[in-house]
Design an enzyme around this catalytic site. Structure first.
Site, PDB file in Angstrom:
ATOM      1  N   LYS A  32       0.860  -1.187   0.000  1.00 33.06           N
ATOM      2  CA  LYS A  32       0.000   0.000   0.000  1.00 33.06           C
ATOM      3  C   LYS A  32       0.893   1.233   0.000  1.00 33.06           C
ATOM      4  O   LYS A  32       1.782   1.363   0.834  1.00 33.06           O
ATOM      5  CB  LYS A  32      -0.895   0.018   1.238  1.00 33.06           C
ATOM      6  CG  LYS A  32      -1.782   1.265   1.295  1.00 33.06           C
ATOM      7  CD  LYS A  32      -2.824   1.175   2.393  1.00 33.06           C
ATOM      8  CE  LYS A  32      -2.355   1.697   3.709  1.00 33.06           C
ATOM      9  NZ  LYS A  32      -2.283   3.166   3.801  1.00 33.06           N
ATOM     10  N   ASP A  59      -3.384   4.364  -2.028  1.00 30.57           N
ATOM     11  CA  ASP A  59      -4.333   4.842  -1.021  1.00 30.57           C
ATOM     12  C   ASP A  59      -4.302   6.370  -0.974  1.00 30.57           C
ATOM     13  O   ASP A  59      -3.655   6.959  -0.106  1.00 30.57           O
ATOM     14  CB  ASP A  59      -3.902   4.223   0.324  1.00 30.57           C
ATOM     15  CG  ASP A  59      -4.766   4.629   1.493  1.00 30.57           C
ATOM     16  OD1 ASP A  59      -5.901   5.092   1.272  1.00 30.57           O
ATOM     17  OD2 ASP A  59      -4.305   4.468   2.641  1.00 30.57           O
ATOM     18  N   LYS A  61      -7.304   8.292  -1.355  1.00 28.24           N
ATOM     19  CA  LYS A  61      -8.583   8.748  -0.765  1.00 28.24           C
ATOM     20  C   LYS A  61      -9.125  10.024  -1.429  1.00 28.24           C
ATOM     21  O   LYS A  61      -9.309  11.052  -0.766  1.00 28.24           O
ATOM     22  CB  LYS A  61      -8.437   8.980   0.737  1.00 28.24           C
ATOM     23  CG  LYS A  61      -8.017   7.749   1.524  1.00 28.24           C
ATOM     24  CD  LYS A  61      -8.088   8.022   3.020  1.00 28.24           C
ATOM     25  CE  LYS A  61      -7.739   6.840   3.878  1.00 28.24           C
ATOM     26  NZ  LYS A  61      -6.321   6.439   3.863  1.00 28.24           N
ATOM     27  N   ASP A  64     -13.594  15.062  -4.162  1.00 28.48           N
ATOM     28  CA  ASP A  64     -13.715  16.379  -4.797  1.00 28.48           C
ATOM     29  C   ASP A  64     -14.972  16.356  -5.662  1.00 28.48           C
ATOM     30  O   ASP A  64     -15.737  15.387  -5.611  1.00 28.48           O
ATOM     31  CB  ASP A  64     -12.445  16.679  -5.618  1.00 28.48           C
ATOM     32  CG  ASP A  64     -12.158  18.184  -5.722  1.00 28.48           C
ATOM     33  OD1 ASP A  64     -13.112  18.951  -5.990  1.00 28.48           O
ATOM     34  OD2 ASP A  64     -10.993  18.569  -5.547  1.00 28.48           O
ATOM     35  N   THR A 119     -11.686   5.726  10.673  1.00 22.35           N
ATOM     36  CA  THR A 119     -11.711   5.165  12.038  1.00 22.35           C
ATOM     37  C   THR A 119     -11.288   6.210  13.076  1.00 22.35           C
ATOM     38  O   THR A 119     -11.475   6.007  14.267  1.00 22.35           O
ATOM     39  CB  THR A 119     -10.812   3.911  12.145  1.00 22.35           C
ATOM     40  OG1 THR A 119      -9.589   4.178  11.471  1.00 22.35           O
ATOM     41  CG2 THR A 119     -11.471   2.708  11.524  1.00 22.35           C
ATOM     42  N   ARG A 211       2.968  -1.344  10.785  1.00 22.94           N
ATOM     43  CA  ARG A 211       4.053  -1.474  11.757  1.00 22.94           C
ATOM     44  C   ARG A 211       4.328  -2.885  12.262  1.00 22.94           C
ATOM     45  O   ARG A 211       5.511  -3.195  12.509  1.00 22.94           O
ATOM     46  CB  ARG A 211       3.823  -0.486  12.910  1.00 22.94           C
ATOM     47  CG  ARG A 211       4.076   0.956  12.442  1.00 22.94           C
ATOM     48  CD  ARG A 211       3.385   1.959  13.313  1.00 22.94           C
ATOM     49  NE  ARG A 211       1.928   1.864  13.199  1.00 22.94           N
ATOM     50  CZ  ARG A 211       1.080   2.596  13.916  1.00 22.94           C
ATOM     51  NH1 ARG A 211       1.535   3.469  14.777  1.00 22.94           N
ATOM     52  NH2 ARG A 211      -0.217   2.463  13.737  1.00 22.94           N
TER      53      ARG A 211
HETATM   54  O1  C5P Z   1       0.932   0.449  11.166  1.00 24.51           O
HETATM   55  P1  C5P Z   1      -0.493   0.019  11.024  1.00 24.51           P
HETATM   56  O2  C5P Z   1      -0.677  -1.482  10.875  1.00 24.51           O
HETATM   57  O3  C5P Z   1      -1.396   0.596  12.101  1.00 24.51           O
HETATM   58  O4  C5P Z   1      -0.917   0.649   9.625  1.00 24.51           O
HETATM   59  C1  C5P Z   1      -2.232   0.598   9.150  1.00 24.51           C
HETATM   60  C2  C5P Z   1      -2.320   1.313   7.833  1.00 24.51           C
HETATM   61  O5  C5P Z   1      -3.694   1.362   7.457  1.00 24.51           O
HETATM   62  C3  C5P Z   1      -1.838   2.757   7.853  1.00 24.51           C
HETATM   63  O6  C5P Z   1      -1.317   3.038   6.545  1.00 24.51           O
HETATM   64  C4  C5P Z   1      -3.082   3.546   8.105  1.00 24.51           C
HETATM   65  O7  C5P Z   1      -3.022   4.842   7.594  1.00 24.51           O
HETATM   66  C5  C5P Z   1      -4.125   2.706   7.349  1.00 24.51           C
HETATM   67  N1  C5P Z   1      -5.496   2.881   7.792  1.00 24.51           N
HETATM   68  C6  C5P Z   1      -5.918   2.632   9.092  1.00 24.51           C
HETATM   69  N2  C5P Z   1      -7.236   2.800   9.422  1.00 24.51           N
HETATM   70  C7  C5P Z   1      -8.107   3.200   8.500  1.00 24.51           C
HETATM   71  C8  C5P Z   1      -7.717   3.446   7.190  1.00 24.51           C
HETATM   72  C9  C5P Z   1      -6.378   3.271   6.864  1.00 24.51           C
HETATM   73  O8  C5P Z   1      -5.122   2.249   9.940  1.00 24.51           O
HETATM   74  N3  C5P Z   1      -9.389   3.306   8.831  1.00 24.51           N
END
Ligand code: C5P
Length: 232
Positions: A32, A59, A61, A64, A119, A211
């Site tokens: 992603k 990603d 998003k 517009d 979220t 992460r």
């Molecule tokens: O590091 P982590 O596993 O928390 O990363 C989750 C990824 O998913 C990040 O790129 C974050 O921006 C994305 N994301 C999220 N929740 C959402 C939409 C996207 O954590 N509702």
């Protein structure tokens, strides 16, 4: 496309991204690319990751007026990504325009999925800042239905919502779910999390994992663990 683990490459530069991706000498993960990396490095980063043999979820998003989103999507379609996204809050005419823009002359197009409510938005902020007073769960399902009616392929949602989205929109409608953590791992700033195995059990189609893989001592082992829990 079947179930897969998508690795969130939340890096600030191409250099950091390739230092990470170079570790994967076997199976090439689905990655992603988000706003930070895309704005820092431009479309070339997408082309280069694609050349290296990875599938890509871009990603960005989009949100517009329909004409602007349509034109932006008609640029993105040439990057040959596998999945891209927009905000369902842009409304159905914007989503329909996005599909038009994304569709190539031969009729093919990347999968297009919608963000429902972020979220980071909870019931309280939604009521206070957006003046939406329905239960957030109902709002998320309404946006998912609207995305489906506009012809989109799925939504980004919490793994806790995936089952309900499938009940409302059908099994074929894709759920792409971040907020995934190993049972013995750090939760970090994610509030509502699920393990890869639980996300599989509940019917997520793709998990987005950042992460727990990118910050792991051995990212390749962490990735393989995700795949074995979620896909195999
Ligand atoms: O590091 P982590 O596993 O928390 O990363 C989750 C990824 O998913 C990040 O790129 C974050 O921006 C994305 N994301 C999220 N929740 C959402 C939409 C996207 O954590 N509702």
């Amino acid at each position: 496309m079947g179930k897969d683990v998508i690795v969130a490459c939340d890096f600030k530069s191409a250099e950091d991204t390739f230092a990470f991706l170079d570790k994967f000498t076997g199976r090439k993960p689905f990655v992603k690319i988000g706003m930070e990396l895309f704005y820092a490095e431009g479309p070339e980063i997408v082309r280069e990751i694609k050349r290296r043999g990875h599938k890509i979820f871009l990603d960005l998003k989009l949100h517009d007026i329909p004409n602007t989103v349509k034109k932006a999507m008609s640029v993105l379609r040439n990057l040959d990504v596998d999945i891209t996204n927009l905000h369902a809050a842009g409304t159905r005419p914007m989503m329909e325009a996005a599909i038009e823009g994304l569709t190539r002359e031969d009729g093919s197009r990347p999968l297009l999925i919608a963000v429902t409510q972020l979220t980071s938005t909870d019931q309280e902020t939604m009521e206070r800042d957006l003046l939406i007073e329905k239960p957030i769960d109902e709002v998320v399902m309404h946006y998912a239905k609207s995305a489906k009616e506009a012809g989109l392929d799925g939504v980004v949602c919490s793994p806790l919502e995936a089952e309900k989205v499938h009940n409302v929109c059908g099994r074929e409608f894709l759920t792409v779910t971040p907020g995934v953590r190993f049972a013995d791992g750090d939760v970090g700033d994610q509030k509502r999390v699920m393990t890869p195995a639980a996300a599989k059990a509940i019917g997520s189609d793709y998990i987005v994992v950042g992460r727990p893989i990118t910050a792991a001592g051995d990212p390749v082992a962490a990735y393989e663990r995700c795949v074995s829990e979620f896909v195999d």
